[in-house]
Motif scaffolding. Sequence first.
Motif, short mmCIF file in Angstrom:
data_model
loop_
_atom_site.label_atom_id
_atom_site.label_comp_id
_atom_site.label_asym_id
_atom_site.label_seq_id
_atom_site.Cartn_x
_atom_site.Cartn_y
_atom_site.Cartn_z
N SER A 1 1.27 -1.39 0.11
CA SER A 1 0.28 -0.20 0.16
C SER A 1 0.39 1.33 -0.15
O SER A 1 0.02 2.36 -0.61
N ALA A 2 1.92 1.16 0.45
CA ALA A 2 2.56 2.15 0.15
C ALA A 2 3.33 2.82 0.00
O ALA A 2 3.57 4.25 -0.98
N VAL A 3 3.23 1.98 -1.34
CA VAL A 3 3.90 2.77 -3.02
C VAL A 3 3.15 2.48 -4.17
O VAL A 3 3.30 2.54 -5.74
N THR A 4 1.77 1.75 -3.76
CA THR A 4 0.81 1.54 -5.22
C THR A 4 0.20 3.01 -5.57
O THR A 4 0.36 2.51 -6.89
N ASP A 5 1.06 4.27 -5.27
CA ASP A 5 0.79 5.64 -5.98
C ASP A 5 1.72 5.77 -7.48
O ASP A 5 1.67 6.39 -7.62
N LEU A 6 3.08 4.98 -6.61
CA LEU A 6 3.80 5.13 -7.95
C LEU A 6 4.40 4.72 -8.94
O LEU A 6 3.18 3.76 -9.36
N PRO A 7 4.51 5.38 -10.20
CA PRO A 7 4.42 4.80 -11.36
C PRO A 7 5.39 4.02 -11.80
O PRO A 7 4.77 2.90 -13.09
N SER A 8 6.17 3.13 -11.60
CA SER A 8 6.93 1.83 -11.49
C SER A 8 6.80 0.90 -10.87
O SER A 8 6.98 0.89 -9.97
N PRO A 9 6.85 -0.26 -11.64
CA PRO A 9 6.51 -1.86 -10.56
C PRO A 9 8.05 -1.80 -9.16
O PRO A 9 7.31 -3.01 -8.49
N TRP A 10 8.73 -1.26 -9.57
CA TRP A 10 9.70 -1.51 -8.80
C TRP A 10 10.06 -0.49 -8.42
O TRP A 10 10.14 0.42 -8.96
N THR A 11 10.45 -0.57 -6.38
CA THR A 11 10.50 1.14 -5.70
C THR A 11 11.47 0.90 -4.96
O THR A 11 11.92 -0.44 -3.93
N LEU A 12 12.91 1.81 -4.63
CA LEU A 12 13.16 1.54 -3.44
C LEU A 12 13.56 2.88 -2.81
O LEU A 12 13.76 4.00 -2.85
N ALA A 13 13.17 2.17 -1.02
CA ALA A 13 13.24 3.91 -0.51
C ALA A 13 14.69 3.75 0.35
O ALA A 13 15.34 2.15 1.37
N VAL A 14 15.04 4.78 0.10
CA VAL A 14 16.29 5.82 1.04
C VAL A 14 16.01 6.67 1.60
O VAL A 14 15.89 7.48 1.65
N GLY A 15 16.70 6.04 3.47
CA GLY A 15 16.27 7.30 4.25
C GLY A 15 17.34 7.54 4.77
O GLY A 15 18.58 6.83 5.06
N CYS A 16 17.26 8.89 5.73
CA CYS A 16 18.37 9.36 5.91
C CYS A 16 18.05 10.22 7.93
O CYS A 16 16.87 10.96 7.31
N ASP A 17 19.06 9.80 8.56
CA ASP A 17 18.51 9.77 9.87
C ASP A 17 20.20 11.12 10.65
O ASP A 17 20.67 10.72 10.90
N GLU A 18 19.19 12.25 10.09
CA GLU A 18 20.43 12.60 10.37
C GLU A 18 20.16 14.72 10.64
O GLU A 18 18.80 14.59 10.60
N VAL A 19 20.81 15.31 10.64
CA VAL A 19 20.33 16.86 10.63
C VAL A 19 20.08 17.23 9.27
O VAL A 19 20.56 16.55 8.45
N GLU A 20 18.96 17.98 9.08
CA GLU A 20 18.50 18.74 8.38
C GLU A 20 19.34 19.35 6.67
O GLU A 20 19.45 18.09 5.98
N THR A 21 20.47 19.79 7.43
CA THR A 21 21.39 19.87 6.05
C THR A 21 22.21 18.32 5.28
O THR A 21 22.10 18.23 4.68
N ALA A 22 22.33 17.07 6.10
CA ALA A 22 23.21 16.00 6.37
C ALA A 22 22.24 15.19 4.85
O ALA A 22 22.60 14.65 4.08
N ALA A 23 20.54 15.47 5.81
CA ALA A 23 20.26 14.49 4.90
C ALA A 23 20.17 15.34 3.21
O ALA A 23 19.40 14.61 2.66
#
Length: 439
Positions: free
Chosen positions: A257-279
Motif C-alpha cells: 500500500s505504501a507504493v501503489t501510487d508510484l508510477p513504476s513496478p519496482w521501488t527503492l526506499a532510502v532513508g536518512c536519519d541525520e541533521v537537516e543539512t546532511a539529509a
Amino acid sequence: MTIETRIAADTIVQVCRSILSPDRVYEDSSATKAIDGHERQTIVLEPETEEEVSNLLALANENGLHVSVVGGGTQLAYGNISKPIDLVIRTVRMNQVIEYSPADMTVTVQPGVVFKDLQKLLADSGQMLSIHPSCMDHATIGGIVATDLSGPSRVLYGTLRDHTIGLRVVYPNGQVIQTGGKVVKNVAGYDMTKLFIGSLGTLAMITEVTFKLKPLPLHRELCVLSGTLQQIQEISERIINSHLVPSSFEVLSGSCSAVTDLPSPWTLAVGCDEVETAAAYQTSVLTQWAKEAGLAINVRKGAAVERFWNVYHGDICGASLVIKVSTKAAGILTDLAQMKSLADQMQLPVIATCNKAQGTAAVVCKTGSVEQWEELVTRVRQMAERQKGFAVMLAGPLELRKRVDVFGQVDAAWSLMKGIKQTIDAHGIMNPGRFLGGI
C-alpha cells in the motif's frame, strides 16, 4: 500427553492459585490454538513478579507440563506447531519500566511492555530503541526479543541483538539467570544474551530486558525511487558502493500500500536519519542519480517518513503468509524478482521486499489458498537452497504449518542447538517442538 494424564487439571489450578491470586489463574479454550493447533480448555496464568514466574515454571517442570509464554500474541503464527501446551503464561501484568537512565542511554523493562508505549516514553527524553518491528502497536518487548524482530532500520542501527545488553531469564527449573549488564561498559566475556534472542521461548522465560538507546534523529528524510528492476539494481549498487549512509534501504514491489501510487513496478526506499543539512545533501545526490538513471523520485520528510513505514508494516502485520529468504547479498534482488515472478504465475498477489545490502528478502501474501501457499513456500525454498541460502516462514496459518515445516532443512548448527535445549530445558517443557528441527 495432556495435562489430565499427568496430573489432574483442578489440582494444578489449586496449586497455581496458591502462587498467584485466584483472579490471575483461569481457563481459556482458545489460548493455544495458534501455538499447538488444539482448541481446548487450557490453564492461563498471569504472574506479576519474577518470583511468581520462578515458582510456576518449577511447578511445571516437576510435573512435566508444557508451557508457552504469550505477550501481545502478534507472532504466534511464527514457528512450528508445538506439542500440546498445558499452561500459558501471559506477560500482560509484567508491564513495568524497571529502570530508565537517559544519561546512560539505557532502559530496563519487563517483557509485557508494549513496544509502542516504550517508544513514546523514550521520545519524551529525545531517545529511542532503534528498531522498527512490524505489528509494533501491539507487540510486546518479550515477544520482539523472542522472535528477534528488527525492521528496515537495521541497515544503519543494527539488529535487536546489537541493542540488547542484558536479560534476566527464568530457567524451566525455576532458576533465575542474569546475562550481560545494565550499563554498556559492563558487558564483557561470553555473551549469553544473544542465546535467548530469537529462541521463540523454547529455552526460558524472559523477565527483564536491558537495551542501549539512540538519540532520536533531529531530522528524517526518505527518498522513494521507482523504476524497472534493472534500474533499481543499478542504483542500489551505486548507493552501496558510495559514501552515503542510509538509515533504511528497502526494495519493494507488488501490492504494498505504501507504493501503489508510484508510477513504476519496482521501488527503492532510502532513508536518512541525520541533521537537516546532511539529509538534504543525501537527497540532492539521490535526486541527481535518479535523473541520470531515468528513475522517478519522491521525497518525504518528518512525520511522512513514519507514515510510510507504518503503512508498510501494516501490510506485513496483516499478512497471512510471510516467507523470509536469505541468500548471497549480490544476487538477492535477482532472487527476489524470480520469487515474485513465481507468485505472479500462480496468480498470487504478493509484496516482494528485500534489503540488498544484507542479503535478506521477504515474500508477503495476504490472500490465497493453503494449497497455493504450500506450493509457493516449497518452490521459494528450493530456489533459495539452490543459491546456498534458506527460506523460513515468519508467518503462516495453522493449516499451512501442519503441512510445511516452518524452518525447512536443519543445518550444521542444529546439533549444537539441540544440546543447548537439553542442557537448559532437560524435560522439554518450554514450547516443545516449536523451534528448528522440532526442538
